[in-house]
Design a protein around this motif. Sequence first.
Motif, PDB file in Angstrom:
ATOM      1  N   LEU A 103      43.355 -18.647  26.161  1.00  0.00           N
ATOM      2  CA  LEU A 103      44.888 -18.497  25.714  1.00  0.00           C
ATOM      3  C   LEU A 103      45.095 -18.369  24.303  1.00  0.00           C
ATOM      4  O   LEU A 103      44.236 -19.156  23.257  1.00  0.00           O
ATOM      5  CB  LEU A 103      45.695 -19.591  26.401  1.00  0.00           C
ATOM      6  N   GLU A 104      46.236 -17.646  23.944  1.00  0.00           N
ATOM      7  CA  GLU A 104      46.742 -17.906  22.389  1.00  0.00           C
ATOM      8  C   GLU A 104      47.104 -19.434  22.175  1.00  0.00           C
ATOM      9  O   GLU A 104      47.332 -20.007  23.067  1.00  0.00           O
ATOM     10  CB  GLU A 104      48.017 -17.023  22.476  1.00  0.00           C
ATOM     11  N   GLU A 105      46.823 -19.536  20.844  1.00  0.00           N
ATOM     12  CA  GLU A 105      46.860 -20.990  20.403  1.00  0.00           C
ATOM     13  C   GLU A 105      48.185 -21.645  20.801  1.00  0.00           C
ATOM     14  O   GLU A 105      48.307 -23.062  21.508  1.00  0.00           O
ATOM     15  CB  GLU A 105      46.785 -21.199  19.103  1.00  0.00           C
ATOM     16  N   ASP A 108      38.907 -22.261  24.857  1.00  0.00           N
ATOM     17  CA  ASP A 108      37.696 -21.599  24.825  1.00  0.00           C
ATOM     18  C   ASP A 108      36.374 -22.391  24.892  1.00  0.00           C
ATOM     19  O   ASP A 108      36.082 -23.417  23.968  1.00  0.00           O
ATOM     20  CB  ASP A 108      37.586 -21.092  23.018  1.00  0.00           C
ATOM     21  N   SER A 121      57.123 -20.018  26.945  1.00  0.00           N
ATOM     22  CA  SER A 121      56.720 -19.252  25.827  1.00  0.00           C
ATOM     23  C   SER A 121      56.650 -17.761  25.840  1.00  0.00           C
ATOM     24  O   SER A 121      56.015 -17.091  25.229  1.00  0.00           O
ATOM     25  CB  SER A 121      55.172 -19.371  26.069  1.00  0.00           C
ATOM     26  N   ARG A 174      48.821 -13.653  27.394  1.00  0.00           N
ATOM     27  CA  ARG A 174      47.700 -12.804  26.938  1.00  0.00           C
ATOM     28  C   ARG A 174      46.570 -13.587  26.832  1.00  0.00           C
ATOM     29  O   ARG A 174      46.610 -14.588  25.914  1.00  0.00           O
ATOM     30  CB  ARG A 174      48.554 -12.172  25.569  1.00  0.00           C
ATOM     31  N   SER A 175      45.463 -13.042  27.127  1.00  0.00           N
ATOM     32  CA  SER A 175      44.219 -13.907  26.917  1.00  0.00           C
ATOM     33  C   SER A 175      43.158 -12.980  26.595  1.00  0.00           C
ATOM     34  O   SER A 175      43.105 -11.563  27.084  1.00  0.00           O
ATOM     35  CB  SER A 175      43.976 -14.722  28.356  1.00  0.00           C
ATOM     36  N   GLN A 176      42.151 -13.538  26.097  1.00  0.00           N
ATOM     37  CA  GLN A 176      40.657 -12.915  25.902  1.00  0.00           C
ATOM     38  C   GLN A 176      39.926 -13.610  27.007  1.00  0.00           C
ATOM     39  O   GLN A 176      39.984 -14.621  27.187  1.00  0.00           O
ATOM     40  CB  GLN A 176      40.299 -13.229  24.617  1.00  0.00           C
TER      41      GLN A 176
END
Length: 209
Positions: A72-74, A97, A167, A172-174
Motif C-alpha cells: 500500500l501507499e505509505e 512490503d 483516505s 492503489r497498491s503494487q
Amino acid sequence: MSLTSVWPRLPEATTCREVASFESWESAGRTYDLLTAGHSWHWGDPVIGLRKAASILVPGGMLALFWNYHVLEEALLAAVEDAYRAHAPELTIVGRDPSTSDAQDNDPFESNSDFSSLGSRTYRWPRTPMDAGEWTSMLATFSDHARLGTGRLRDLQLAVRAAIDQSGGVVRSQCGTYTWLARRLEAPLAHGDRPSSMSARSRRSLAAA
C-alpha cells in the motif's frame, strides 16, 4: 507434460485434481520433475513438506514455492496498521512490503540435505485500483484472517474500510510475487542402478495449490 493438482479444500474437484493435504496425499509411486506451491506452503508443516517433496521429485527435479503480496501507499498503510494494532495485532498486515521484514529472506531450503537452494526471485506489477469493499472482502480470503473468527474479522474489516474511506476511498497498491527455488539433489546410487534421464521420458509436474 502431464500435470497433477493437489487441492486441500475443494470438494467439487474434477478428475484432474486430487483433494488432500499435501502431507497426507498419496503419490501411488508417481514421481515428478517439477513441484510448485502457490501461496500454500505455509499451510502445512515445512519439515514434513520438504521430506514429502524429496520423496516424489526425481533427482535434479525442481521445487518452486510462490507467495503473493500487496504494498500500500505509505499514508494509507499507516492508517491500516492502526486498524490491525487495534483488532488483530498478531496478524501479518496485508499491504506491508515483505522485503522490509525478515519474512522474504528466510530460505526454506537452508540446511536441508535433500535440496540445493537456488535462491529467490521477485516479480512486481501495479494492481488495478480497488475500492474499500473490494479490499476488505479480499482480506477474508487469507487463511490467517479467516481464523480470526466472524466477529474479530468483521471488526478488522470495518476498521480497515474506515481507514480507506478516510483516505479517499480508493486503494492503489503494487503487487508482487516472490519465489524460492531449489533443485532435488542426486541420491546416492545403489549398486547396479543407473541414473535416470528426464529427457528420456515424459516430464511430469505437480501443483500443490
